[in-house]
Design a protein around this motif. Structure first.
Motif, PDB file in Angstrom:
ATOM      1  N   ALA A   1      -7.830   5.585 -46.799  1.00  0.00           N
ATOM      2  CA  ALA A   1      -7.972   7.055 -46.858  1.00  0.00           C
ATOM      3  C   ALA A   1      -9.365   7.531 -46.501  1.00  0.00           C
ATOM      4  CB  ALA A   1      -7.567   7.545 -48.244  1.00  0.00           C
ATOM      5  N   PRO A   2     -10.457   6.935 -47.011  1.00  0.00           N
ATOM      6  CA  PRO A   2     -11.808   7.426 -46.645  1.00  0.00           C
ATOM      7  C   PRO A   2     -12.072   7.321 -45.148  1.00  0.00           C
ATOM      8  CG  PRO A   2     -11.906   6.031 -48.585  1.00  0.00           C
ATOM      9  CD  PRO A   2     -10.530   5.874 -48.036  1.00  0.00           C
ATOM     10  N   LEU A   3     -11.646   6.229 -44.528  1.00  0.00           N
ATOM     11  CA  LEU A   3     -11.867   6.067 -43.091  1.00  0.00           C
ATOM     12  C   LEU A   3     -11.073   7.086 -42.293  1.00  0.00           C
ATOM     13  CD1 LEU A   3     -13.108   4.503 -40.770  1.00  0.00           C
ATOM     14  CD2 LEU A   3     -11.182   2.892 -40.905  1.00  0.00           C
ATOM     15  N   SER A   4      -9.831   7.364 -42.746  1.00  0.00           N
ATOM     16  CA  SER A   4      -9.008   8.365 -42.060  1.00  0.00           C
ATOM     17  C   SER A   4      -9.644   9.740 -42.126  1.00  0.00           C
ATOM     18  CB  SER A   4      -7.615   8.389 -42.701  1.00  0.00           C
ATOM     19  OG  SER A   4      -6.813   9.390 -42.108  1.00  0.00           O
TER      20      SER A   4
ATOM     21  N   LYS B   1     -13.131  14.179 -35.244  1.00  0.00           N
ATOM     22  CA  LYS B   1     -12.295  14.850 -34.242  1.00  0.00           C
ATOM     23  C   LYS B   1     -12.464  16.371 -34.315  1.00  0.00           C
ATOM     24  CE  LYS B   1      -8.656  11.333 -33.849  1.00  0.00           C
ATOM     25  NZ  LYS B   1      -7.214  11.050 -34.027  1.00  0.00           N
ATOM     26  N   GLN B   2     -12.556  16.892 -35.537  1.00  0.00           N
ATOM     27  CA  GLN B   2     -12.729  18.337 -35.698  1.00  0.00           C
ATOM     28  C   GLN B   2     -14.052  18.803 -35.117  1.00  0.00           C
ATOM     29  OE1 GLN B   2     -12.352  19.674 -39.717  1.00  0.00           O
ATOM     30  NE2 GLN B   2     -12.612  21.848 -39.203  1.00  0.00           N
TER      31      GLN B   2
ATOM     32  N   ALA C   1     -13.843  18.758 -31.350  1.00  0.00           N
ATOM     33  CA  ALA C   1     -13.078  19.903 -30.832  1.00  0.00           C
ATOM     34  C   ALA C   1     -13.902  21.183 -30.873  1.00  0.00           C
ATOM     35  CB  ALA C   1     -11.796  20.070 -31.642  1.00  0.00           C
ATOM     36  N   GLU C   2     -14.663  21.378 -31.967  1.00  0.00           N
ATOM     37  CA  GLU C   2     -15.502  22.570 -32.062  1.00  0.00           C
ATOM     38  C   GLU C   2     -16.599  22.556 -31.011  1.00  0.00           C
ATOM     39  OE1 GLU C   2     -16.923  22.512 -36.025  1.00  0.00           O
ATOM     40  OE2 GLU C   2     -15.039  23.216 -36.937  1.00  0.00           O
ATOM     41  N   SER C   3     -17.173  21.380 -30.761  1.00  0.00           N
ATOM     42  CA  SER C   3     -18.224  21.271 -29.747  1.00  0.00           C
ATOM     43  C   SER C   3     -17.690  21.611 -28.364  1.00  0.00           C
ATOM     44  CB  SER C   3     -18.820  19.868 -29.756  1.00  0.00           C
ATOM     45  OG  SER C   3     -19.769  19.717 -28.726  1.00  0.00           O
ATOM     46  N   GLN C   4     -16.483  21.109 -28.029  1.00  0.00           N
ATOM     47  CA  GLN C   4     -15.882  21.399 -26.730  1.00  0.00           C
ATOM     48  C   GLN C   4     -15.572  22.883 -26.577  1.00  0.00           C
ATOM     49  OE1 GLN C   4     -12.497  18.793 -26.582  1.00  0.00           O
ATOM     50  NE2 GLN C   4     -13.712  16.987 -25.973  1.00  0.00           N
TER      51      GLN C   4
END
Length: 329
Positions: free
Chosen positions: A61-64, A71-72, A75-78
């Motif tokens: 769970a922590p790694l996920s 990823k978030q 996505a915000e950077s893009q």
């Protein structure tokens, strides 16, 4: 040790002291029932039995969560980069003088002279014109300006030199009988135009004879050269550009299409207040130019010009000696 434990457990089950217990999680939850127990995988069926082992391919769970956060952020950077690449609409530039020839009105010219200026007798108006600035706006927005330095008054039906003498009205001279400030443009010698402005009194008007060029001199020079019957080889001097009624029309590109326009409302030609120092020039009153077979009206002093101006079409030395220069009102 393990064998002994299994034997004890089996004996207890046979006696009924111990009963098998299975733990079932409620649907749609990924929280462990007891602290320290493994979570049910997100894709496990509701009601499946929880074990202490991860299913094949399942991440801790922590790694996920860390991967999801990365990823978030990516996505915000893009999204930010895409927004920066989209060109923003620039506000209109305010540098320089820009005027639209389609969306302008008399209110755009605060120094523009209105209808009340033209509503006065021909002689008074002819003198009042001196020192004011005539403006011509071309189709591309270029504006030409010249200060009026010479005029002639035509008094209407009683004036034997006027086109309206005897009260005659024709399609040609209709502008002379329209409201004060109406342009009357006519053709002479089959090739040149003259610009007049109607005044108080039916059939009365003022002829604009000469201007002092102020703005757009090179454009005036080009117009003069292209509109002359035979283009001159030499460059016209500044004082030659508007020193006569037909030269004035050539320099400002004024033709018959301007006939009967309202000088107080038109967007291609109008009159502006001249500088304060030029509104009360010394004025000479002399006989009008080119008047023949008009009896006593030939010599009447109905031409007015600024004394000493090099842009006047004709200087009358005799009139300057006979009449003391007068100040315009």
């Amino acid at each position: 040790m393990r064998a002994r434990g299994r034997a004890v457990l089996s004996a207890g089950l046979r006696r009924g002291a111990l009963k098998p217990v299975s733990v079932t999680l409620p649907p749609d939850t990924d929280q462990p029932l007891f602290p320290g127990r493994a979570r049910r995988p997100g894709n496990a069926r509701a009601g499946s039995r929880v074990t202490g082992r991860r299913e094949a391919g399942q991440m801790p769970a922590p790694l996920s969560r860390k991967i999801g956060q990365k990823k978030q952020r990516l996505a915000e950077s893009q999204q930010q980069q895409q927004q920066q690449q989209i060109p923003k609409e620039r506000p209109p530039s305010t540098l320089g003088l820009q005027r639209s020839i389609y969306f302008s009105s008399p209110e755009d010219h605060p120094s523009r002279l209105g209808p009340e200026f033209f509503d006065q007798p021909a002689v008074t108006l002819a003198r009042a014109f001196l020192g004011q600035v005539l403006v011509r706006r071309l189709a591309d927005g270029t504006e030409l300006r010249g200060r009026i330095v010479e005029t002639e008054a035509y008094l209407g039906p009683e004036d034997e030199a006027a086109h309206s003498r005897g009260g005659r009205q024709t399609p040609r001279n209709r502008g002379m009988f329209m409201k004060p400030g109406t342009l009357y443009v006519y053709l002479i010698y089959g090739m040149y135009f003259c610009l007049n402005v109607s005044s108080q009194g039916a059939g009365a008007c003022v002829l604009l004879r000469a201007l002092e060029p102020l703005e757009g001199l090179e454009t005036m020079r080009q117009f003069r050269n292209t509109r002359r019957k035979s283009p001159v080889s030499r460059t016209l001097k500044d004082h030659e550009l508007c020193s006569g009624p037909s030269k004035l029309c050539q320099a400002l590109a004024i033709d018959k299409s301007f006939d009967q326009r309202d000088l107080a409302q038109d967007e291609a030609v109008w009159l502006e207040h001249g500088p304060l120092e030029s509104r009360s020039p010394a004025v000479v009153a002399a006989a009008r130019i080119g008047i023949g077979h008009a009896g006593e009206w030939t010599q009447k002093p109905l031409r007015f010009y600024v004394q000493g101006s090099p842009w006047v079409s004709v200087v009358d030395r005799v009139a300057e000696q006979m009449y003391q220069p007068q100040q315009t009102a």
